[in-house]
Enzyme design. Structure first.
Site, PDB file in Angstrom:
ATOM      1  N   HIS A  87     -10.764  -5.551  10.439  1.00 12.03           N
ATOM      2  CA  HIS A  87     -11.438  -5.496   9.138  1.00 12.03           C
ATOM      3  C   HIS A  87     -12.856  -4.948   9.254  1.00 12.03           C
ATOM      4  O   HIS A  87     -13.701  -5.241   8.428  1.00 12.03           O
ATOM      5  CB  HIS A  87     -11.494  -6.894   8.499  1.00 12.03           C
ATOM      6  CG  HIS A  87     -10.157  -7.456   8.136  1.00 12.03           C
ATOM      7  ND1 HIS A  87      -9.291  -7.988   9.064  1.00 12.03           N
ATOM      8  CD2 HIS A  87      -9.532  -7.563   6.939  1.00 12.03           C
ATOM      9  CE1 HIS A  87      -8.191  -8.408   8.453  1.00 12.03           C
ATOM     10  NE2 HIS A  87      -8.307  -8.164   7.171  1.00 12.03           N
ATOM     11  N   GLU A 145       0.814  -1.219   0.000  1.00  7.18           N
ATOM     12  CA  GLU A 145       0.000   0.000   0.000  1.00  7.18           C
ATOM     13  C   GLU A 145       0.847   1.268   0.000  1.00  7.18           C
ATOM     14  O   GLU A 145       0.488   2.247  -0.661  1.00  7.18           O
ATOM     15  CB  GLU A 145      -0.961   0.006   1.200  1.00  7.18           C
ATOM     16  CG  GLU A 145      -2.106  -0.989   1.098  1.00  7.18           C
ATOM     17  CD  GLU A 145      -1.758  -2.383   1.600  1.00  7.18           C
ATOM     18  OE1 GLU A 145      -0.570  -2.624   1.942  1.00  7.18           O
ATOM     19  OE2 GLU A 145      -2.653  -3.243   1.675  1.00  7.18           O
TER      20      GLU A 145
END
Lengths: 341, 346
Positions: free
Chosen positions: B143, B74
């Site tokens: 998450h 990322e």
């Protein structure tokens, strides 16, 4: 494994190229000495980092001029450079105008960032120059600049600069992988000045040669020993040509020298080589070599130095004479619609 | 062009219903056709089509040079997007879960968000960072977070959070065209995914063609006079459900869908509260130091006498638990929203 210079192949460098390298190094050093003078002029009594016309941290690059001169000699203003918290030598070698650069360092409205950035945050659209104060984090944006150039059909490239301490950061490795994977026109440059602030590379890095890390990503790696601008020029020339030809990224590490502190005010008590560091100044050494080779004489040296002084002092005078930003405008330029001027 | 200041429920448009994910994709596709400099990159956005269907069909339409699968890297690819944006492209970078901000936050808040300011307005960063947020399906505490308060807290990026298909399209159009970086946060529970419980409004009317929802404008999702519920994203639907229930008791709830956190439509909040004098803030982000406090403070700073009662319904300051019973206990679900509304009316 990577290769290491000195190699015996640098005799053929054109005199004009060497004069250019020398002039770049002299201009950078002149600038750094002027900033040093201005920075310390009014920090007293004692040393207060927040005082004076140039407040805040100041990271100067004396000793590292061979890296910026040798690399940037191969670039045009269309090529991007992303530099570090110690950015002045690359900014100047890449052709940044000295007046707005100095004005930004002085925090004035005529500065590149109108006083919003400071010396670690110099952004110049004219030369596609930027820098980041966060170690290794200037690497990933360079990928995107290279990506954009490729998509636009340009042969421009991006040069990403860090220090040797950054080679242990994730951003460094993610960038090498992605650039290699996507064959991006990037030249990664590591300035190994032996010190991450006070920590020697022997205490930070598991291998002696960061250029060896290139092998992990299947790209060429090359270490330049000796802080020799001719060697840097040759090695960078190959890496830039490779990137420009669409053959992908390279990694270059240059063993250079940080002649002054990490930042101004750093007494460097941790440094055993402090007494001898002046002996490693690359500029007098190069001057002697060019003199011996008949490339440079005393008159030319004087002229180059005088020209550098004139340009730098003009920039400092311009900066000091520029208005300070209006405090009421501190909120301007957060978003793009606030940038009409 | 359709310019929408009101939610789709109040518009009398014929016809076409899309899921939120399809509406989002439609906006991306239309902007990619319109502007060559737009491209989309992220993890599993090409052949997979985005694990929450944020890019379904785009690879087939635009090919792998513009719909780009990245490595799990990322910092690398978001940083790449930042650099490409400074050179005039309009990247859309997808951070698969907002929870993953921890591995790449430096590129987001120190680079994407600050370059324009540092450059005195001379370097623009016209990129969109898309990211999936929210819980409610037992995905555990790494998450399931929304974290929009964290993004909104850090200056230099706009933050938009659509709650329905039409806004998903219109806000995406605006985000891509904006010359500032925009964080576009889509809740998994509003996407209309076939493999996750979905509310009845996650498939709804979406204007065809160009559709723009201005960034920074809240929408009155339901007009009412007794109490204002300020909320966003999936919680809008929970609030609307509760409002429908309470309407049977003669309690008239106004639901304000913020749609954007940055800029925050404080005028819309104040206008509604001036009418109802009672405020409930429903936020799926953590309670302390976040959006719910910001909304209340905005009202109080403007006029301390405006409110007669206020409640906040947010995630208590604990990591989001896995077990369904525990997760439902901390999420701002119907029962807690209803309790808060009754509380401010008491």
């Amino acid at each position: 494994m990577s290769t290491t210079t000195p190699a015996p192949s640098v005799q053929g460098l054109e005199p004009e190229v060497r004069l250019g390298l020398y002039s770049s190094m002299v201009l950078v050093r002149t600038f750094e000495e002027a900033i040093l003078r201005e920075y310390h002029a009014d920090k007293g009594p004692g040393f207060d980092i927040g005082k004076g016309l140039v407040p805040g941290e100041m990271h100067l690059a004396a000793g590292e001029e061979p890296v910026s001169a040798g690399v940037c000699a191969h670039l045009t203003a269309n090529d991007a450079v992303t530099a570090t918290h110690r950015p002045h030598h690359f900014a100047i070698a890449h052709g940044m105008a000295l007046r707005p650069m100095a004005a930004e360092i002085f925090g004035r409205t005529s500065g590149l960032g109108r006083g919003r950035g400071g010396h670690m945050h110099l952004f110049d659209p004219d030369t596609h120059f930027s820098c980041s104060g966060i170690i290794a984090e200037g690497y990933p944006p360079a990928l995107g600049m290279a990506f954009a150039f490729t998509r636009r059909g340009s042969d421009a490239i991006a040069v990403a600069v860090t220090g040797e301490g950054a080679a242990n950061q994730g951003a460094f490795h993610e960038s090498l992988n992605l650039a290699a994977l996507w064959n991006l026109p990037v030249v990664f440059v590591v300035e190994d000045n032996d010190w991450g602030i006070s920590v020697p590379r022997s205490a930070s890095t598991s291998i002696p040669n960061n250029a060896d890390r290139a092998a992990a990503y299947g790209i060429p790696g090359h270490r330049v020993e000796g802080n020799d601008v001719d060697d840097v020029h040759e090695v960078a020339g190959r890496a830039v040509a490779r990137a420009r030809a669409g053959e992908g990224p390279s990694l270059i590490e240059v063993h250079t020298v940080r002649m002054w502190g990490h930042f101004e005010g750093d007494a460097q008590g941790y440094r055993p080589d402090l007494a001898e560091v002046g002996d490693r100044d690359p500029i007098p050494a190069y001057e002697d070599r060019l003199r011996s080779a008949g490339v440079l004489d005393d008159e030319q040296i004087a002229r180059i130095r005088a020209d550098a002084t004139e340009r730098v002092e003009d920039a400092i005078t311009f900066a000091k004479g520029s208005p300070e930003p209006d405090p009421a405008e501190a909120g301007m330029y957060v978003f793009a619609e606030e940038a009409q001027s | 062009m359709t310019l929408t200041d009101t939610p789709p429920a109040s518009r009398a448009q014929a016809g076409r219903r899309l899921s939120t994910s399809k509406a989002m994709v439609e906006a991306i596709a239309q902007e990619m056709e319109r502007d060559e400099s737009v491209f989309y990159l992220g993890e599993d956005v090409a052949a997979y089509g985005g694990i929450f269907s944020s890019t379904t069909g785009l690879l087939e339409q635009f090919g792998p040079k513009r719909i780009i699968d990245t490595p799990i890297s990322e910092t690398g690819f978001i940083g790449l997007a930042v650099g490409a944006a400074t050179e005039g492209m309009r990247p859309i970078a997808e951070l698969m879960f907002a929870d993953f901000m921890g591995v790449c936050l430096d590129q987001i808040y120190n680079h994407m968000a600050k370059i324009h300011y540092f450059s005195g307005g001379r370097v623009k960063v016209p990129m969109v960072l898309t990211t999936a947020v929210g819980g409610g399906y037992s995905d555990g505490g790494q998450h399931s977070q929304t974290l929009w308060g964290t993004f909104a807290h850090l200056p230099g990026m706009k933050v938009v959070v659509p709650s329905n298909p039409a806004d998903a399209k219109g806000l995406m159009t605006s985000a891509i065209r904006d010359d500032s970086p925009v964080v576009y946060m889509f809740h998994k529970g509003i996407m209309g995914l076939p493999w996750m419980a979905k509310n009845r409004r996650s498939i709804d009317l979406v204007p065809e063609g160009e559709h723009v929802v201005p960034i920074g404008k809240a929408a009155i999702a339901r007009a009412g006079s007794d109490v204002t519920v300020v909320t966003l994203s999936l919680s809008v639907h929970h609030a609307l459900d509760v409002a429908d229930t309470l309407a049977g008791e003669g309690i008239d709830v106004e639901v304000l869908d913020l749609r954007s956190l940055v800029p925050l439509d404080r005028e819309a909040i104040l206008a509604s509260v001036a009418k109802t004098r009672r405020l409930v803030v429903v936020d799926e982000d953590y309670l302390s130091f976040g959006l719910s406090g910001e909304v209340v403070a905005s009202v109080v700073e403007s006029d301390p006498s405006l409110l007669t009662a206020v409640r906040r319904v947010a995630l208590p300051d604990v990591p989001i638990p896995y077990a369904r019973s525990l997760e439902y206990a901390v999420l701002p679900r119907h029962d807690r929203i209803e309790g808060a509304i009754r509380g401010v009316l008491a």
